[in-house]
Design a protein around this motif. Structure first.
Motif, mmCIF file in Angstrom:
data_model
loop_
_atom_site.group_PDB
_atom_site.id
_atom_site.type_symbol
_atom_site.label_atom_id
_atom_site.label_comp_id
_atom_site.label_asym_id
_atom_site.label_seq_id
_atom_site.Cartn_x
_atom_site.Cartn_y
_atom_site.Cartn_z
ATOM 1 N N ASP A 1 0.853 -1.187 0.000
ATOM 2 C CA ASP A 1 0.000 0.000 0.000
ATOM 3 C C ASP A 1 0.891 1.239 0.000
ATOM 4 O OD1 ASP A 1 0.141 1.194 2.958
ATOM 5 O OD2 ASP A 1 0.135 -1.001 3.087
ATOM 6 N N GLU A 2 0.284 2.393 -0.240
ATOM 7 C CA GLU A 2 1.061 3.623 -0.410
ATOM 8 C C GLU A 2 1.943 3.943 0.796
ATOM 9 O OE1 GLU A 2 0.466 8.331 -1.595
ATOM 10 O OE2 GLU A 2 -1.260 7.184 -0.857
ATOM 11 N N ARG A 3 1.412 3.860 1.978
ATOM 12 C CA ARG A 3 2.173 4.190 3.190
ATOM 13 C C ARG A 3 3.370 3.262 3.339
ATOM 14 N NH1 ARG A 3 0.868 7.134 8.179
ATOM 15 N NH2 ARG A 3 2.732 6.915 9.435
ATOM 16 N N THR A 4 3.123 1.986 3.186
ATOM 17 C CA THR A 4 4.196 0.998 3.298
ATOM 18 C C THR A 4 5.250 1.227 2.226
ATOM 19 O OG1 THR A 4 2.637 -0.594 4.234
ATOM 20 C CG2 THR A 4 4.699 -1.481 3.345
ATOM 21 N N MET A 5 4.801 1.585 1.037
ATOM 22 C CA MET A 5 5.726 1.842 -0.072
ATOM 23 C C MET A 5 6.608 3.065 0.232
ATOM 24 S SD MET A 5 6.257 0.650 -3.335
ATOM 25 C CE MET A 5 4.714 -0.110 -3.748
ATOM 26 N N LEU A 6 6.006 4.165 0.650
ATOM 27 C CA LEU A 6 6.773 5.378 0.948
ATOM 28 C C LEU A 6 7.756 5.153 2.097
ATOM 29 C CD1 LEU A 6 3.974 8.073 0.594
ATOM 30 C CD2 LEU A 6 5.964 7.782 -0.903
ATOM 31 N N GLU A 7 7.282 4.562 3.176
ATOM 32 C CA GLU A 7 8.167 4.307 4.312
ATOM 33 C C GLU A 7 9.246 3.285 3.949
ATOM 34 O OE1 GLU A 7 5.403 3.328 7.438
ATOM 35 O OE2 GLU A 7 5.185 5.451 8.002
ATOM 36 N N GLY A 8 8.887 2.310 3.111
ATOM 37 C CA GLY A 8 9.848 1.303 2.679
ATOM 38 C C GLY A 8 10.960 1.888 1.833
ATOM 39 N N TRP A 9 10.585 2.769 0.893
ATOM 40 C CA TRP A 9 11.626 3.396 0.067
ATOM 41 C C TRP A 9 12.489 4.342 0.881
ATOM 42 C CZ3 TRP A 9 13.755 1.554 -3.923
ATOM 43 C CH2 TRP A 9 13.032 0.782 -4.832
ATOM 44 N N HIS B 1 7.274 10.103 15.345
ATOM 45 C CA HIS B 1 6.423 11.262 15.051
ATOM 46 C C HIS B 1 5.460 10.971 13.899
ATOM 47 C CE1 HIS B 1 8.126 13.781 18.004
ATOM 48 N NE2 HIS B 1 9.200 14.181 17.344
ATOM 49 N N ALA B 2 5.881 10.179 12.936
ATOM 50 C CA ALA B 2 5.034 9.887 11.773
ATOM 51 C C ALA B 2 4.049 8.749 12.028
ATOM 52 C CB ALA B 2 5.910 9.543 10.572
ATOM 53 N N ALA B 3 4.315 7.911 13.003
ATOM 54 C CA ALA B 3 3.572 6.661 13.195
ATOM 55 C C ALA B 3 2.057 6.829 13.300
ATOM 56 C CB ALA B 3 4.094 5.930 14.434
ATOM 57 N N ASP B 4 1.595 7.818 14.022
ATOM 58 C CA ASP B 4 0.153 7.956 14.267
ATOM 59 C C ASP B 4 -0.543 8.930 13.329
ATOM 60 O OD1 ASP B 4 0.256 6.098 16.340
ATOM 61 O OD2 ASP B 4 0.767 7.639 17.809
ATOM 62 N N LEU B 5 0.178 9.419 12.332
ATOM 63 C CA LEU B 5 -0.406 10.385 11.402
ATOM 64 C C LEU B 5 -0.827 9.713 10.104
ATOM 65 C CD1 LEU B 5 2.143 13.295 11.867
ATOM 66 C CD2 LEU B 5 -0.119 13.086 12.890
ATOM 67 N N ALA B 6 -1.867 10.248 9.500
ATOM 68 C CA ALA B 6 -2.273 9.799 8.169
ATOM 69 C C ALA B 6 -1.440 10.550 7.131
ATOM 70 C CB ALA B 6 -3.759 10.074 7.949
ATOM 71 N N LEU B 7 -1.322 9.983 5.951
ATOM 72 C CA LEU B 7 -0.516 10.608 4.900
ATOM 73 C C LEU B 7 -0.982 12.020 4.558
ATOM 74 C CD1 LEU B 7 0.087 7.624 2.460
ATOM 75 C CD2 LEU B 7 1.734 8.685 4.027
ATOM 76 N N ASP B 8 -2.265 12.280 4.646
ATOM 77 C CA ASP B 8 -2.800 13.603 4.308
ATOM 78 C C ASP B 8 -2.806 14.581 5.473
ATOM 79 O OD1 ASP B 8 -3.282 13.063 1.604
ATOM 80 O OD2 ASP B 8 -5.229 12.175 2.050
ATOM 81 N N ASP B 9 -2.439 14.133 6.665
ATOM 82 C CA ASP B 9 -2.419 15.039 7.818
ATOM 83 C C ASP B 9 -1.432 16.172 7.578
ATOM 84 O OD1 ASP B 9 -4.296 13.571 9.155
ATOM 85 O OD2 ASP B 9 -2.898 12.671 10.597
ATOM 86 N N PRO B 10 -1.854 17.396 7.869
ATOM 87 C CA PRO B 10 -0.932 18.531 7.707
ATOM 88 C C PRO B 10 0.044 18.601 8.881
ATOM 89 C CG PRO B 10 -3.031 19.295 8.539
ATOM 90 C CD PRO B 10 -3.182 17.808 8.288
ATOM 91 N N SER B 11 1.192 19.169 8.621
ATOM 92 C CA SER B 11 2.170 19.367 9.693
ATOM 93 C C SER B 11 1.630 20.400 10.671
ATOM 94 C CB SER B 11 3.506 19.817 9.103
ATOM 95 O OG SER B 11 3.382 21.060 8.430
ATOM 96 N N THR B 12 2.080 20.299 11.923
ATOM 97 C CA THR B 12 1.697 21.310 12.908
ATOM 98 C C THR B 12 2.754 22.403 12.976
ATOM 99 O OG1 THR B 12 2.651 19.959 14.671
ATOM 100 C CG2 THR B 12 0.285 19.760 14.291
#
Length: 170
Positions: free
Chosen positions: A13-21, A116-127
């Motif tokens: 899936d997209e998240r796994t792909m991005l984090e994997g790369w 920091h990234a673990a609990d966020l969705a890909l579309d979540d904006p930065s704070t």
């Protein structure tokens, strides 16, 4: 140089792909530094450049810190190696700078980035916001940018390693 890096699954899936790369490229930089002495890791490419493998690792520790601490979660995390007076401080190495310290610092920043990234969705904006532009970024954008950042610097690392001992490869 042995190589035990693994590309992400082609059907991830997209998240796994991005984090994997991103992890693949993090491992690539570590791979390029493997088996070298501190002196070799501090060796600059070609005068007057200060670019070295240890400098690249220190730079990537700063980049991880900037994007995942300052921008993604708005943490007040001061620079590790650079300052306003010396904006390229991570690349200015002395005999006192060691691989053990640079590697440990880099790995600590990677661990913090993952948390920091673990609990966020890909579309979540930065704070937090980018320090120069004031922009807000999605986690997706940050992960994609980090892949690009590592890929570019891994090209530098490839050339630096080849100059040091002739080792080439992925």
């Amino acid at each position: 140089m042995s190589n035990d890096r693994r590309e992400p699954a082609t059907d991830a899936d997209e998240r796994t792909m991005l984090e994997g790369w991103l992890d693949y490229h993090r491992q690539t930089l570590a791979h390029k530094c493997a088996g070298l002495t501190d002196a070799q890791l501090r060796t600059a490419s070609v005068a007057p450049s200060t670019l070295s493998l240890m400098g690249l690792v220190r730079h990537m520790a700063e980049v991880e810190r900037s994007w995942f601490r300052r921008v993604l979660v708005g943490e007040d995390a001061p620079p590790i190696y650079y300052s306003d007076a010396d904006p390229d401080g991570e690349f200015r190495l002395t005999e006192a700078d060691t691989w053990a310290e640079a590697y440990a610092t880099w790995q600590a920043e990677i661990d913090t980035a993952r948390r920091h990234a673990a609990d966020l969705a890909l579309d979540d904006p930065s704070t937090g916001r980018h320090r120069r532009t004031g922009e807000v970024f999605s986690l997706r954008w940050i992960l994609t940018h980090m892949i690009e950042e590592y890929a570019r610097h891994n090209g530098h690392a490839d050339l630096l390693r080849e100059c040091l001992d002739g080792a080439t490869g992925e």
